[in-house]
Each structure stands twice: as structure tokens, then as C-alpha cells.
Design a protein around this motif. Structure first.
Motif, PDB file in Angstrom:
ATOM      1  N   MET A 231      54.045  53.877  53.677  1.00 29.12           N
ATOM      2  CA  MET A 231      52.633  53.714  54.020  1.00 29.12           C
ATOM      3  C   MET A 231      51.807  53.999  52.765  1.00 29.12           C
ATOM      4  O   MET A 231      51.521  55.147  52.443  1.00 29.12           O
ATOM      5  CB  MET A 231      52.258  54.684  55.139  1.00 29.12           C
ATOM      6  N   GLU A 232      51.473  52.956  52.058  1.00 25.96           N
ATOM      7  CA  GLU A 232      50.716  53.116  50.832  1.00 25.96           C
ATOM      8  C   GLU A 232      49.257  53.352  51.165  1.00 25.96           C
ATOM      9  O   GLU A 232      48.611  52.542  51.837  1.00 25.96           O
ATOM     10  CB  GLU A 232      50.874  51.879  49.950  1.00 25.96           C
ATOM     11  N   GLU A 233      48.752  54.460  50.695  1.00 28.40           N
ATOM     12  CA  GLU A 233      47.384  54.850  51.002  1.00 28.40           C
ATOM     13  C   GLU A 233      46.372  53.850  50.460  1.00 28.40           C
ATOM     14  O   GLU A 233      45.337  53.590  51.084  1.00 28.40           O
ATOM     15  CB  GLU A 233      47.112  56.244  50.427  1.00 28.40           C
TER      16      GLU A 233
ATOM     17  N   ILE B  33      46.615  50.676  50.253  1.00 30.22           N
ATOM     18  CA  ILE B  33      46.529  49.474  51.097  1.00 30.22           C
ATOM     19  C   ILE B  33      45.800  49.776  52.395  1.00 30.22           C
ATOM     20  O   ILE B  33      44.899  49.046  52.810  1.00 30.22           O
ATOM     21  CB  ILE B  33      47.936  48.909  51.367  1.00 30.22           C
ATOM     22  N   TRP B  34      46.202  50.883  53.061  1.00 28.47           N
ATOM     23  CA  TRP B  34      45.574  51.212  54.333  1.00 28.47           C
ATOM     24  C   TRP B  34      44.125  51.627  54.173  1.00 28.47           C
ATOM     25  O   TRP B  34      43.337  51.547  55.126  1.00 28.47           O
ATOM     26  CB  TRP B  34      46.361  52.318  55.030  1.00 28.47           C
ATOM     27  N   ALA B  35      43.744  52.076  52.989  1.00 28.81           N
ATOM     28  CA  ALA B  35      42.348  52.440  52.766  1.00 28.81           C
ATOM     29  C   ALA B  35      41.446  51.217  52.755  1.00 28.81           C
ATOM     30  O   ALA B  35      40.228  51.336  52.968  1.00 28.81           O
ATOM     31  CB  ALA B  35      42.211  53.207  51.455  1.00 28.81           C
ATOM     32  N   MET B  36      42.019  50.030  52.515  1.00 31.45           N
ATOM     33  CA  MET B  36      41.225  48.798  52.493  1.00 31.45           C
ATOM     34  C   MET B  36      41.179  48.102  53.854  1.00 31.45           C
ATOM     35  O   MET B  36      40.708  46.980  53.947  1.00 31.45           O
ATOM     36  CB  MET B  36      41.805  47.836  51.447  1.00 31.45           C
ATOM     37  N   LEU B  37      41.678  48.772  54.901  1.00 36.09           N
ATOM     38  CA  LEU B  37      41.632  48.185  56.236  1.00 36.09           C
ATOM     39  C   LEU B  37      40.183  47.986  56.655  1.00 36.09           C
ATOM     40  O   LEU B  37      39.372  48.928  56.596  1.00 36.09           O
ATOM     41  CB  LEU B  37      42.347  49.103  57.232  1.00 36.09           C
ATOM     42  N   PRO B  38      39.800  46.765  57.059  1.00 36.17           N
ATOM     43  CA  PRO B  38      38.404  46.526  57.446  1.00 36.17           C
ATOM     44  C   PRO B  38      37.964  47.462  58.569  1.00 36.17           C
ATOM     45  O   PRO B  38      38.744  47.796  59.468  1.00 36.17           O
ATOM     46  CB  PRO B  38      38.412  45.065  57.900  1.00 36.17           C
ATOM     47  N   GLU B  39      36.729  47.862  58.517  1.00 33.71           N
ATOM     48  CA  GLU B  39      36.218  48.827  59.492  1.00 33.71           C
ATOM     49  C   GLU B  39      36.226  48.255  60.907  1.00 33.71           C
ATOM     50  O   GLU B  39      36.521  48.964  61.870  1.00 33.71           O
ATOM     51  CB  GLU B  39      34.801  49.259  59.109  1.00 33.71           C
ATOM     52  N   ASP B  40      35.907  46.967  61.045  1.00 37.45           N
ATOM     53  CA  ASP B  40      35.914  46.351  62.368  1.00 37.45           C
ATOM     54  C   ASP B  40      37.310  46.353  62.972  1.00 37.45           C
ATOM     55  O   ASP B  40      37.480  46.615  64.173  1.00 37.45           O
ATOM     56  CB  ASP B  40      35.383  44.918  62.292  1.00 37.45           C
ATOM     57  N   LEU B  41      38.317  46.065  62.139  1.00 43.12           N
ATOM     58  CA  LEU B  41      39.691  46.068  62.629  1.00 43.12           C
ATOM     59  C   LEU B  41      40.132  47.480  63.007  1.00 43.12           C
ATOM     60  O   LEU B  41      40.816  47.676  64.021  1.00 43.12           O
ATOM     61  CB  LEU B  41      40.623  45.493  61.565  1.00 43.12           C
ATOM     62  N   LEU B  42      39.723  48.460  62.231  1.00 47.94           N
ATOM     63  CA  LEU B  42      40.057  49.848  62.548  1.00 47.94           C
ATOM     64  C   LEU B  42      39.418  50.283  63.865  1.00 47.94           C
ATOM     65  O   LEU B  42      40.065  50.923  64.710  1.00 47.94           O
ATOM     66  CB  LEU B  42      39.598  50.763  61.413  1.00 47.94           C
TER      67      LEU B  42
END
Length: 435
Positions: free
Chosen positions: A86-88, A90-99
Motif C-alpha cells: 500500500m504505497e502512501e 498513490i493512496w494519497a492521490m485518491l479523489p475526494e469524491d471517490l473516498l
């Protein structure tokens, strides 16, 4: 040259297919030789040589906890999948709407656990984007809300999730300290009424959001029989106040609308003798049982008028509860029989065309004897979405009946907290507003 090239390719493919057939034939011959050699070998050797290849797997169908799944069972060397890093970054760029959409699909009670992850998630219940996604997600499923007060008169509340089969304690210390009792729940909101000193008051709250408000006083501010209904499409709710609990039949019906924040006066209920204070609301109609005249009183919310329905009750009915189902379905639940050895619990459905009750189910004797051991024991009955719940005051048990599937089942782990507990169905929602 082009035609020759085409035929050359064609002949080459034929030669390749013939070669492949030869390879298949050779492999079959080797399998037959190995099978014949294994048959001539000792039983111990055959057992050790059977199913040793990791690629040979058997799919075994199991049903753990009532769910159909496929479990892959390998008899050889089990292949363990490596953990995906789990690369931080990559997951930090997860769109806010998707989250927000992912978080909105979690069980509502899990949101309180994840709020401690970071400051942003701690304020997630104030995020309009999250509430928007949550409003579009299907319901978590039916829950049972149990409300009671302990010795110091401190309100206590626990919610039992039927899908998760788990109890969740919900703090109710945010409510005022005056004496009140549970009216009911609808669309994520819970309604209470009670006395603030000598003044009768009604309040509506959202237990998950810890938000609440006291409704304005009625025109005739007396203790009334109340029921609350929520309209999610309009994002509003209404509270209907019928007759006085002490039998004063001169009071008009009052309806509170959250859109206008006012109570409106409507027709006085005709003079009738009510069987009980239990009411059922379905298809924009409110139903009450009456003894004289025998049948039902129906209040139409759209017209504000009362009507009498001459639906006679079944013979030898000891105690009846009206339960609202989906759409226009209205059920009557009660005990039949004068003697304890002949008693049984039955369910009827109202035939609106013939204006009569039609029996649709009977509680099996083993469930009836376990729920009510004595003929004089009291029980509570309420419903939601064609689910009917039975609770016994003395036994502290919960029994669920699915009208559509015709299945009786005990509610695992559901025990009433005390004999003074008040129980109702509850739908946990964050987007239910008290305003």
C-alpha cells in the motif's frame, strides 16, 4: 505471390494443428501409462501420488452463515498470495469524491470508529459531499432500537443491527432531563414525548448525529397519541396527534409539518371506543382499532378526514396489534383462544376490496411456547417493511417473522435490557435532519 503466401500460411497452420494433435496424443499415452503403472503400484504409493500437483484444485461449495460461497481447496502445495504493498503516495492521490463514496458505503456504526484516524475524517459528518453520497446509498438494513432508563433516570439506548448481529450502545445524554417516553422511529429520526414539569412536549432527534429539537406546542397541548412519518424525497417529516390518552374525544386532530414548523388543526375523530393506543401508518393512512363501532378508524393525511372501515375482527381474538407493511399492506397480529392450551398466535392481512381479514400465517407452537410460557404474559409487536418483530416482556426474547419469505427466526443475541424497555424498528441514517 500473395496467393502462394496465403496457401503457405494455411498449410503451415494445418501442420501446426497436426503437430499439436500429436502432442496431445502423446500426452494422453503418457497419462494412460502413468495410470496403469499407478494401478499396479501399492495402495500407499497410489495415495501419495494422487493430487500432488498444485494446479489440480477442487472447488467446494459451502454455505457459511447462510451465504453461498465458493471455496477453492488445494490438496497440494497451497499458493499464498503476496501482500499488495500500500504505497502512501498513490493512496494519497485518491479523489475526494471517490473516498466519500467508499466511506458512505460502510455500516453507519463503523463511521464512529474511523473518525479517530485523522482530523479530516473526524469532521466527515459535517461534509456535505459525504452526506450526499450517503443519501444515495441503500439502507443499512433493519435495526432494533431499545430505549430505557436506569435507576438515576438516565436515558439509555442500544441499537441491535440485524445484518451484523451486533449491539451498539448509543449515548443519549444529549437529550434534556425531563421525563419522556418513546413514540417511534421513521427514516432515521426518533420521536419522543413527555412532560417538562407540567408542560407536554414533543421532541425529534437523530441518534447518530446527536442532534435534536423540541417541536412547538400544539394548539391543545395535552398528552396525545402520536406517530411520526418521514418523507425522504421531500426531506421533511410530520407528526400526527390523535385523541387524548385519557379519553377526551373533543380534541381535534393536529398535524405538525417540519416544512412550516407549525401544527395545523383538522377534523375531530368521531366518537369511538378504541381497542388500544397502538396505531399503524401505511400508504398515507393512519389506522386505529375500535370496539364500538367494530372495525377500524382510518385517517387520510392528504384530506385530513376520518373514515370508518367495518372490518370485523376474527373470533376469540384476545389482543390485537396493527402492523404496517410495505405499500398498502396492513396486518393484524394477535392471540386466538380462551385457554392456554388452545392459544395460538396468528397473522391476518386486510383485504381492502372485501373489507375483511384474511389469515396468512400462524406462529409454530414451539416458538409460541418459548415466547409466551404463560397465557397471561404480555408481548409487544411492531413491524417494518414486511418484517414483524415479537418481544416478550418476561422472557426477554425477540422473534422475527419475514412475511415475504414466510420464515420464523429468533433474533440472535437480542435480549431486552429490562422489563421497562421500549423497542421499535430503526433505520440508521446520517442524512436525516431534524430541521
Amino acid at each position: 505471390m500473395e496467393r502462394l503466401g496465403f496457401w503457405g500460411l494455411l498449410m503451415g497452420s494445418v501442420e501446426k494443428s497436426s503437430d499439436s494433435r500429436k502432442l496431445v496424443t502423446c500426452s494422453k499415452n503418457r497419462d494412460e501409462e502413468s495410470s496403469s503403472s499407478s494401478s499396479s503400484a501399492s495402495p500407499l504409493k497410489r495415495s501419495l501420488s494422487r493430487n500432488t500437483s498444485p494446479s489440480r484444485q477442487i472447488v467446494v461449495k459451502t454455505k457459511p452463515r447462510g451465504l453461498e460461497e465458493e471455496t477453492v481447496a488445494s490438496f497440494g502445495k497451497q499458493v499464498v498470495a503476496a501482500d499488495v504493498p500500500m504505497e502512501e503516495s498513490i493512496w494519497a492521490m485518491l479523489p475526494e469524491d471517490l473516498l466519500n463514496e467508499i466511506l458512505a458505503r460502510l455500516p453507519p456504526f463503523m463511521i464512529f470508529r474511523i473518525r479517530s484516524v485523522c482530523k479530516k475524517w473526524n469532521l466527515i459528518l459535517q461534509d456535505n459531499s459525504f452526506l450526499k453520497f450517503h443519501s444515495n446509498v441503500s439502507s443499512h438494513g433493519p435495526c432494533l432500537l431499545t430505549f430505557w432508563k436506569n435507576s438515576p433516570q438516565v436515558p439509555q439506548c442500544s441499537v441491535f443491527s440485524l445484518p451484523l448481529k451486533t449491539w451498539y450502545k448509543v449515548p443519549f445524554t444529549f437529550l434534556p432531563s425531563w421525563a419522556f417516553w418513546l413514540v417511534g422511529s421513521s427514516g432515521g429520526l426518533v420521536c419522543f414525548s413527555g412532560l417538562d414539569g407540567l408542560t407536554f412536549r414533543t421532541l425529534v432527534c437523530n441518534p447518530l448525529m446527536q442532534s435534536w429539537r423540541i417541536l412547538p406546542s400544539m394548539h391543545y397541548n395535552q398528552q396525545r397519541q402520536l406517530i411520526m412519518v418521514v418523507d425522504r424525497s421531500e426531506k421533511s417529516f410530520k407528526v400526527i396527534a390523535t385523541s387524548d390518552i385519557y379519553g377526551d374525544k373533543s380534541l381535534p386532530t393536529e398535524v405538525y409539518d417540519s416544512k412550516t414548523d407549525k401544527w395545523s388543526l383538522h377534523q375531530i375523530m368521531p366518537a369511538v371506543n378504541l381497542c388500544s393506543s397502538k396505531m399503524a401508518y401505511c400508504d398515507s393512512r393512519l389506522y386505529l382499532e375500535t370496539l364500538s363501532p367494530l372495525g377500524l378508524m382510518m385517517y387520510r393525511l392528504d384530506t385530513g378526514q376520518w373514515e370508518h372501515i367495518p372490518a370485523k375482527f376474527p373470533r376469540s381474538l384476545l389482543d390485537g396489534y396493527l402492523v404496517a407493511g410495505t405499500q398498502k399492506r396492513l396486518f393484524l397480529v394477535g392471540r386466538i383462544g380462551l385457554y392456554s392450551t388452545l392459544q395460538s398466535m396468528r397473522i391476518w392481512e386486510l383485504d381492502h376490496t372485501k373489507v375483511s381479514w384474511v389469515e396468512i400465517s400462524r406462529m409454530p407452537p414451539k416458538y409460541f411456547r418459548a415466547l409466551l410460557r404463560l397465557s397471561a404474559e404480555r408481548f409487544e409487536c411492531f413491524g417494518q417493511d414486511n418484517l414483524i418483530c415479537f418481544t416478550s416482556w418476561n422472557q426477554g426474547k425477540g422473534l422475527l417473522y419475514n412475511v415475504d419469505k414466510k420464515i420464523w427466526s429468533w433474533i440472535s443475541g437480542c435480549a431486552l435490557q429490562s422489563c421497562n424497555s421500549q423497542v421499535c424498528f430503526y433505520e440508521p441514517r446520517f442524512d436525516a435532519s431534524v430541521n
